[in-house]
Design a protein around this motif. Structure first.
Motif, PDB file in Angstrom:
ATOM      1  N   LEU A 272      64.083   3.255  90.204  1.00 37.83           N
ATOM      2  CA  LEU A 272      63.855   4.093  91.287  1.00 37.83           C
ATOM      3  C   LEU A 272      62.626   3.457  92.080  1.00 37.83           C
ATOM      4  N   ARG A 273      61.508   2.836  91.437  1.00 37.29           N
ATOM      5  CA  ARG A 273      60.382   2.459  92.077  1.00 37.29           C
ATOM      6  C   ARG A 273      60.723   0.977  92.904  1.00 37.29           C
ATOM      7  N   PHE A 274      61.481   0.217  92.290  1.00 37.52           N
ATOM      8  CA  PHE A 274      61.847  -1.198  92.802  1.00 37.52           C
ATOM      9  C   PHE A 274      63.015  -0.880  93.914  1.00 37.52           C
ATOM     10  N   LEU A 275      63.758   0.349  93.933  1.00 37.37           N
ATOM     11  CA  LEU A 275      64.773   0.718  94.898  1.00 37.37           C
ATOM     12  C   LEU A 275      63.722   1.174  96.169  1.00 37.37           C
ATOM     13  N   ALA A 276      62.826   1.967  95.987  1.00 32.17           N
ATOM     14  CA  ALA A 276      62.056   2.297  96.980  1.00 32.17           C
ATOM     15  C   ALA A 276      61.492   1.225  97.744  1.00 32.17           C
ATOM     16  N   ARG A 277      60.922   0.249  97.182  1.00 35.01           N
ATOM     17  CA  ARG A 277      60.247  -0.997  97.609  1.00 35.01           C
ATOM     18  C   ARG A 277      61.359  -1.777  98.551  1.00 35.01           C
ATOM     19  N   CYS A 278      62.581  -1.677  98.064  1.00 31.33           N
ATOM     20  CA  CYS A 278      63.472  -2.567  98.862  1.00 31.33           C
ATOM     21  C   CYS A 278      64.108  -1.714  99.908  1.00 31.33           C
ATOM     22  N   LEU A 279      64.019  -0.298  99.826  1.00 34.70           N
ATOM     23  CA  LEU A 279      64.457   0.371 101.078  1.00 34.70           C
ATOM     24  C   LEU A 279      63.455   0.156 102.309  1.00 34.70           C
ATOM     25  N   LEU A 280      62.083   0.322 101.835  1.00 38.55           N
ATOM     26  CA  LEU A 280      61.092   0.078 102.842  1.00 38.55           C
ATOM     27  C   LEU A 280      61.417  -1.303 103.327  1.00 38.55           C
TER      28      LEU A 280
END
Length: 204
Positions: free
Chosen positions: A58-66
């Motif tokens: 989830l943390r990497f997903l959040a960075r990629c969504l940004l």
């Protein structure tokens, strides 16, 4: 290009994470370039989210969504794009089919390959944790466990078993006179003789 960058990097894992964030940013740019056409935009966003969550959680997903949002905003501002309000046409829907089918299959195949590799490495680690590095025979904890299991089997079935204890005569003298590398060679040789001469169901 991403593969070449990761291959040449001193830290391929970090380079691949950067590649995936770039992938998300380009995906956001592409959604904007399609004027937010509903079907392909939703599918593209979902597929990009799926592989990022699979790789980094989830943390990497959040960075990629940004990064995806940044790419989207950049193209909207630079090109002055106005979102398409009409419903998606048949051409747009058909155009999204390859992404909808091929992409999840590729991610699934990659996950399958990784799982097989992890299983193989776990088997190797299990074997290494039970084996003496020098002689390739069972180490003491593994040998004691195997002997206890054999004893239990004999008690349950009434079968007999034999235990043979070996010692190498004057082994200390070999080490003292010829050095420890020569002693290691002797140990490896004795272990090889044991493995070669015992029956398949015997345990050296």
């Amino acid at each position: 290009l991403a593969y070449a960058i990761a291959l040449r990097s001193p830290d391929p894992h970090r380079a691949e994470l950067r590649n995936l964030m770039t992938d998300s940013a380009l995906g956001g740019a592409w959604i904007a370039a399609m004027e937010f056409n509903a079907a392909p935009s939703v599918i593209l966003a979902a597929m990009l989210a799926m592989d990022k969550a699979a790789v980094g959680g989830l943390r990497f997903l959040a960075r990629c969504l940004l990064a995806q949002a940044a790419g989207l905003v950049l193209v909207v501002v630079a090109a002055g794009i106005v979102p398409m309000l009409e419903p998606s046409g048949i051409v747009a829907r058909l155009g999204a089919v390859p992404l909808l089918v091929v992409y999840p299959v590729m991610v699934a195949l990659t996950a399958h390959r990784l799982a097989r590799r992890v299983r193989a490495q776990n088997r190797l680690l299990a074997a290494l944790s039970q084996t003496d590095g020098l002689t390739k025979l069972l180490n003491r904890p593994a040998w004691e466990e195997a002997a206890a299991a054999e004893l239990s089997r004999c008690r349950a079935s009434g079968a007999t078993a034999a235990l043979l204890m070996l010692d190498i005569d004057h082994f200390k003298a070999i080490n003292d006179r010829h050095g420890h590398p020569a002693g290691d060679t002797v140990l490896r040789g004795v272990a090889r003789i044991l493995r070669d001469t015992l029956r398949d169901d015997d345990l050296p």
